[in-house]
Design a protein around this motif. Structure first.
Motif, PDB file in Angstrom:
ATOM      1  N   PHE A   1      42.408  39.426  33.996  1.00 26.17           N
ATOM      2  CA  PHE A   1      42.506  37.985  33.760  1.00 26.17           C
ATOM      3  C   PHE A   1      43.933  37.497  34.016  1.00 26.17           C
ATOM      4  N   LEU A   2      44.895  38.414  33.852  1.00 25.70           N
ATOM      5  CA  LEU A   2      46.286  38.164  34.207  1.00 25.70           C
ATOM      6  C   LEU A   2      46.771  39.256  35.141  1.00 25.70           C
TER       7      LEU A   2
ATOM      8  N   VAL B   1      50.067  30.787  30.351  1.00 24.98           N
ATOM      9  CA  VAL B   1      50.425  31.258  31.696  1.00 24.98           C
ATOM     10  C   VAL B   1      50.007  30.226  32.740  1.00 24.98           C
ATOM     11  N   ALA B   2      48.838  29.632  32.543  1.00 25.98           N
ATOM     12  CA  ALA B   2      48.389  28.586  33.465  1.00 25.98           C
ATOM     13  C   ALA B   2      49.353  27.405  33.455  1.00 25.98           C
TER      14      ALA B   2
ATOM     15  N   THR C   1      40.768  33.557  20.322  1.00 28.25           N
ATOM     16  CA  THR C   1      41.482  32.291  20.422  1.00 28.25           C
ATOM     17  C   THR C   1      42.886  32.490  20.968  1.00 28.25           C
ATOM     18  N   ARG C   2      43.566  33.514  20.462  1.00 32.07           N
ATOM     19  CA  ARG C   2      44.922  33.777  20.937  1.00 32.07           C
ATOM     20  C   ARG C   2      44.933  34.259  22.387  1.00 32.07           C
ATOM     21  N   GLY C   3      43.933  35.045  22.744  1.00 33.00           N
ATOM     22  CA  GLY C   3      43.846  35.491  24.140  1.00 33.00           C
ATOM     23  C   GLY C   3      43.672  34.314  25.092  1.00 33.00           C
TER      24      GLY C   3
ATOM     25  N   PRO D   1      42.979  37.872  39.301  1.00 33.36           N
ATOM     26  CA  PRO D   1      41.841  37.728  40.214  1.00 33.36           C
ATOM     27  C   PRO D   1      40.494  37.553  39.520  1.00 33.36           C
ATOM     28  N   LYS D   2      40.376  38.046  38.274  1.00 36.42           N
ATOM     29  CA  LYS D   2      39.101  37.896  37.569  1.00 36.42           C
ATOM     30  C   LYS D   2      38.767  36.427  37.354  1.00 36.42           C
ATOM     31  N   LEU D   3      39.782  35.601  37.113  1.00 29.53           N
ATOM     32  CA  LEU D   3      39.558  34.178  36.916  1.00 29.53           C
ATOM     33  C   LEU D   3      39.070  33.518  38.205  1.00 29.53           C
TER      34      LEU D   3
END
Length: 279
Positions: free
Chosen positions: A71-72, A38-39, A29-31, A84-86
């Motif tokens: 992811f970041l 950040v988004a 959840t925190r991740g 880039p993973k997103l």
């Protein structure tokens, strides 16, 4: 492990850091909350920690893990940004989405609300291609069907698909309105002049909807709205259609918000979480 330029505070010891580390569902959840922060524009640990209500050390561990998994990303001059993973997962998710499947619950709800015929369509060259249809409960059956094509500039869903285009594109499609494939153009009603059509489209573009005022089929009217994807490009449209006695202009005006709400729901399923800017 690859470290970001931010380092853990030296005040605490390693045992304290381990003890403070969230585990299981809380960690996940925190991740996800870090990604959302950040988004939303948070770029450093202080801002992210304030948004999450976590300590700097816990925030650093979460962010560092997300950087390692791509992811970041972290750049000294910018701070944290989405990774880039997103992008990879986003394209994969988009490819796996079936528009018809995603849209169907919204179409069924709209059909139940209105009792009218519901269409889902997309643009195919200069035509509208119908992907789904739920017949209305008011008697007359329309000639549209799944897989059917009609000139884009003569239908409500077609005009909704055109809302994001330039006026030059409007004119081009207006001029091609009688040359679409697989349709009996002899049955089409006389069309408005280009000047009238342009003014009508300007009004629709400002409002984010479109009408079919018996442009495509005698005595048939419809209210349509565009569907957007994550890039806020128009990718499809939906409409509520019925015969003239059931579709006076007053009712058409009242249906605009209803159809737009259904279109917004489908758009949200495709990743469009904010209303696009109107002309």
């Amino acid at each position: 492990m690859r470290q970001t330029p931010d380092s853990l505070d030296n005040a605490g010891n390693a045992d304290d850091a381990v003890a403070a580390a969230p585990t299981g569902t809380q960690t996940l959840t925190r991740g996800l909350a870090v990604l959302q922060a950040v988004a939303g524009g948070a770029r450093d640990l202080k801002d992210i920690a304030q948004l999450l209500g976590t300590t700097r050390s816990t925030t650093h561990r979460l962010a560092n893990c997300l950087v390692q998994e791509r992811f970041l990303r972290f750049t000294p001059s910018i701070g944290y940004a989405l990774g880039p993973k997103l992008i990879e997962l986003g394209f994969q998710a988009r490819d796996e989405v079936s528009l018809s499947v995603v849209a169907r619950p919204y179409l069924e709800r709209l059909a139940e609300q209105s009792g009218d015929t519901i269409h889902l369509a997309l643009q195919d060259a200069d035509d509208v291609l119908y992907l789904d249809k739920i017949p209305g409960k008011k008697g007359l059956e329309m000639r549209s069907r799944v897989g059917h094509r009609m000139p884009i500039a003569t239908t409500g869903v077609g005009k909704a698909l055109m809302l994001g285009m330039s006026e030059d594109e409007w004119k081009n499609l207006y001029q091609k309105r009688s040359s679409a494939t697989s349709v009996d153009t002899s049955r089409l009603l006389p069309k408005r002049s280009w000047a009238e059509f342009r003014e009508q489209m300007r009004e629709y573009a400002k409002g984010g909807y479109a009408f079919d005022l018996e442009d495509n089929e005698p005595s048939i009217r419809c209210v349509a709205a565009p569907i957007y994807d994550a890039s806020h490009a128009i990718v499809a449209a939906i409409s509520v259609s019925s015969t003239l006695p059931y579709m006076p202009l007053e009712r058409m005006q009242s249906l605009i918000a209803v159809v737009q709400a259904a279109a917004a729901g489908i758009s949200g399923e495709l990743g469009a979480h904010q209303a696009p800017a109107r002309k």
